[in-house]
Every structure is written in structure tokens, then in C-alpha cells.
Design a protein around this motif. Structure first.
Motif, short mmCIF file in Angstrom:
data_model
loop_
_atom_site.label_atom_id
_atom_site.label_comp_id
_atom_site.label_asym_id
_atom_site.label_seq_id
_atom_site.Cartn_x
_atom_site.Cartn_y
_atom_site.Cartn_z
N UNK A 68 0.80 -1.00 0.03
CA UNK A 68 0.00 -0.01 -0.08
C UNK A 68 0.77 1.37 -0.10
N UNK A 69 2.04 1.31 0.79
CA UNK A 69 2.91 2.50 0.69
C UNK A 69 3.78 2.65 -0.36
N UNK A 70 3.53 1.87 -1.34
CA UNK A 70 4.72 1.99 -2.57
C UNK A 70 3.77 2.17 -3.81
N UNK A 71 2.49 1.81 -3.64
CA UNK A 71 1.82 1.80 -5.08
C UNK A 71 1.57 3.22 -5.51
N UNK A 72 1.48 4.17 -4.76
CA UNK A 72 1.36 5.72 -5.33
C UNK A 72 2.64 6.11 -6.16
N UNK A 73 3.94 5.79 -5.41
CA UNK A 73 5.24 6.12 -5.91
C UNK A 73 5.36 5.29 -7.40
N UNK A 74 5.07 3.79 -7.24
CA UNK A 74 5.17 3.05 -8.35
C UNK A 74 4.68 3.45 -9.62
N UNK A 75 3.10 4.23 -9.58
CA UNK A 75 2.45 4.50 -10.77
C UNK A 75 3.03 5.70 -11.04
N UNK A 76 3.41 6.69 -10.31
CA UNK A 76 4.39 7.99 -10.69
C UNK A 76 5.49 7.46 -11.37
N UNK A 77 6.39 6.69 -10.97
CA UNK A 77 7.50 6.23 -11.57
C UNK A 77 7.19 5.71 -13.20
N UNK A 78 5.99 4.92 -13.13
CA UNK A 78 5.69 4.21 -14.52
C UNK A 78 5.43 5.34 -15.69
N UNK A 79 4.62 6.31 -15.10
CA UNK A 79 4.04 7.47 -15.76
C UNK A 79 5.50 8.03 -16.40
N UNK A 80 6.51 8.32 -15.47
CA UNK A 80 7.81 9.07 -15.96
C UNK A 80 8.48 8.25 -17.05
N UNK A 81 8.56 6.85 -16.70
CA UNK A 81 9.33 6.12 -17.74
C UNK A 81 8.62 6.15 -18.80
N UNK A 82 7.33 5.98 -19.09
CA UNK A 82 6.57 6.04 -20.23
C UNK A 82 6.80 7.24 -21.08
#
Length: 194
Positions: free
Chosen positions: A98-112
Motif C-alpha cells: 500500500x505504501x509503495x503503489x502511489x510512487x510506483x504509478x508515478x515512476x511508471x508514468x515518468x518512464x513511459x
């Protein structure tokens, strides 16, 4: 085909549908050279499939020998790869996520955004899905995760959104107004000293 793609399997089912599609596409692109060689060999050209001027084998040959498919496949992999990382994190049973999902989505968007020329179209799709599944718990989990509190640069929007999500969770969990005020003040105190 197996003769020219070192006996690799292109279709490998995975536990989840999203991973199956990604793995297939990734494996097809890895075997690009072997697949192209297969269609250009005399053995294929003299076979009944190589002599056809229509049908599935003819269509497959056009796709594999063309350039459009490979370009689109590589673009899709650049989009899929970061999203698959997020989905694997969500499916993980090894640790609470739960504490990592927000950051993971943000990182994925930046990578894309960095790797894909069609980012705007994909960003709309990702944002629609994220807005559908996102809750204040994701924001609170991120905000209260010590790993993201110290030594990490945050945009103002991220801080405001996660602080508000945390406040909302506190208000729902604690019926006493006095306790709510103390908890929200403590969270705000921590926020201002990040």
C-alpha cells in the motif's frame, strides 16, 4: 519456426492475462531475426505455405518482413514494461504494498513519458484507470511511508494530495474530534518539516 528461433516458445502462459500478453510480445521481438530468416529461406518459399498468395501464412509473412509491426511492438513494450512492474508489485504477497503503489504509478508514468512518443494518449488511459482505483489509503500509505519522506524530492501537488488523503483517512478512522485534530496536527507538523 522453432528451428530458427533456438527452440524458444513464443506463447508462454502466465498466471495473469496482462503478463501473458507482455511476455508474448517481448519474446516475439527477441526472436525477430529468426522469424525473418524463417520466411526468407528457400525451404519456406518452396513449401505449400510459402507459395500461397493469401491466407494466414501469407499475412504472417507480410507482418514479420515488414517494418511497421516491429516499430509498434517496440513502442508497446516501452509502455507495457513500467506498467507490468506496477502490476507485479500490486500482486506481490511478499510485503505490504500500500505504501509503495502511489510512487510506483508515478515512476511508471515518468518512464513511459521518457520512452514513448505517444505519451499523452497513454497518460489519459493510465490516469483514468488510476482515478478509478485510487483511494485515500494509497495517498496515506505513501505519505506515511518513511522511505518516501526523507531525501526524496516531491512536487507540491503530490504533497498536497497525499496530505489531504492522510487527513481524510484519519477522519474516517477516528470518531473523536479531539483525537482527529491532534492526529492531523501531528501529520501537518511532520509535513512542514520534510
Amino acid at each position: 519456426m522453432k528451428k530458427y528461433t533456438p527452440w524458444k516458445q513464443i506463447l508462454r502462459p502466465a498466471l495473469t492475462r496482462f503478463a501473458t500478453h507482455f511476455i508474448q510480445l517481448e519474446e516475439i521481438t527477441r526472436q525477430k531475426q529468426g522469424l525473418r530468416e524463417m520466411f526468407n529461406l528457400k525451404e519456406f518459399k518452396e513449401s505449400k505455405w510459402g507459395k500461397q498468395k493469401s491466407g494466414p501464412a501469407y499475412e504472417a509473412k507480410k507482418i514479420v518482413l515488414g517494418k511497421g509491426f516491429w516499430k509498434k511492438a517496440n513502442d508497446l513494450i516501452k509502455v507495457y514494461e513500467p506498467l507490468v512492474r506496477v502490476l507485479r508489485l500490486v500482486e506481490s504477497d511478499e510485503k505490504p504494498t500500500m505504501g509503495f503503489i502511489y510512487d510506483a504509478v508515478d515512476r511508471a508514468k515518468r518512464a513511459i513519458q521518457q520512452n514513448c512518443r505517444y505519451f499523452i494518449e497513454y497518460e489519459k488511459i493510465i490516469d483514468n484507470r488510476w482515478n478509478f482505483m485510487h483511494s485515500d489509503l494509497h495517498s496515506a500509505g505513501y505519505f506515511l511511508n518513511p522511505q518516501f519522506q526523507f531525501g526524496v524530492e516531491h512536487s507540491e501537488n503530490v504533497l498536497i494530495e497525499t496530505l489531504e488523503g492522510t487527513r481524510s483517512v484519519i477522519e474516517r478512522l477516528e470518531p473523536s474530534m479531539d483525537t482527529q485534530v491532534r492526529m492531523v496536527n501531528q501529520v501537518r507538523f511532520n509535513y512542514y518539516y520534510l
